[in-house]
Design a protein around this motif. Sequence first.
Motif, short mmCIF file in Angstrom:
data_model
loop_
_atom_site.label_atom_id
_atom_site.label_comp_id
_atom_site.label_asym_id
_atom_site.label_seq_id
_atom_site.Cartn_x
_atom_site.Cartn_y
_atom_site.Cartn_z
N ALA A 59 -29.74 71.15 -25.21
CA ALA A 59 -28.94 71.63 -24.09
C ALA A 59 -28.67 70.56 -23.04
CB ALA A 59 -29.62 72.83 -23.45
N TYR A 60 -29.60 69.68 -22.75
CA TYR A 60 -29.45 68.74 -21.65
C TYR A 60 -28.27 67.78 -21.84
CZ TYR A 60 -30.66 65.56 -17.88
OH TYR A 60 -30.62 64.81 -16.75
N PRO A 61 -28.09 67.15 -23.00
CA PRO A 61 -26.91 66.29 -23.17
C PRO A 61 -25.59 67.06 -23.04
CG PRO A 61 -28.52 65.80 -24.86
CD PRO A 61 -29.00 67.03 -24.14
N SER A 62 -25.56 68.28 -23.52
CA SER A 62 -24.37 69.11 -23.38
C SER A 62 -24.10 69.40 -21.90
CB SER A 62 -24.55 70.40 -24.16
OG SER A 62 -23.44 71.24 -24.00
N TYR A 63 -25.13 69.68 -21.16
CA TYR A 63 -25.00 69.92 -19.72
C TYR A 63 -24.44 68.68 -19.02
CZ TYR A 63 -26.48 70.09 -14.86
OH TYR A 63 -26.51 70.02 -13.50
N LEU A 64 -24.97 67.50 -19.34
CA LEU A 64 -24.48 66.27 -18.71
C LEU A 64 -23.00 66.04 -19.01
CD1 LEU A 64 -27.45 63.78 -19.21
CD2 LEU A 64 -26.75 64.99 -17.13
N GLU A 65 -22.57 66.32 -20.23
CA GLU A 65 -21.17 66.14 -20.59
C GLU A 65 -20.28 67.11 -19.80
OE1 GLU A 65 -17.81 64.53 -21.99
OE2 GLU A 65 -19.83 63.69 -22.11
#
Length: 134
Positions: free
Chosen positions: A33-39
């Motif tokens: 989830a975290y990389p998706s959130y950053l994008e």
Amino acid sequence: MMMIKQRYTNQRGFNLIELMIVVVIIGIIAAIAYPSYLEQVRQTRRANAQADMQELASYMERFYSENYTYAGAGANQPFAQSPQTGQAYYQLNLLNLTATGFDVQAIPQGSQAADSCGTMVLDETAAGTPANCW
């Protein structure tokens, strides 16, 4: 002989294995989830910068309607960053100011520098580059 009954209470709670399984599951979900959130954050900041670029382009059109040229508008640029207040994620510049044309450039700053679109440009015809980011 008298038998003594032992009472066993039902033990409640978690054992260490169950707790570790939950921690591993939460770690896996966070790693996805975290990389998706950053994008998503980068895309939102990019959209805000594009709106600010269009606002600068509108300013340039107003300047042209009063002066019949785009040249000289850079001295009175109303704002130079996006967002206009707070931490800057894009530096906004007016470039190539001629009598008939201009470019609004947005250069990513700080954590936004990792954005896949990089530097964006909007010209007097409302054509934005890179094309896949508009």
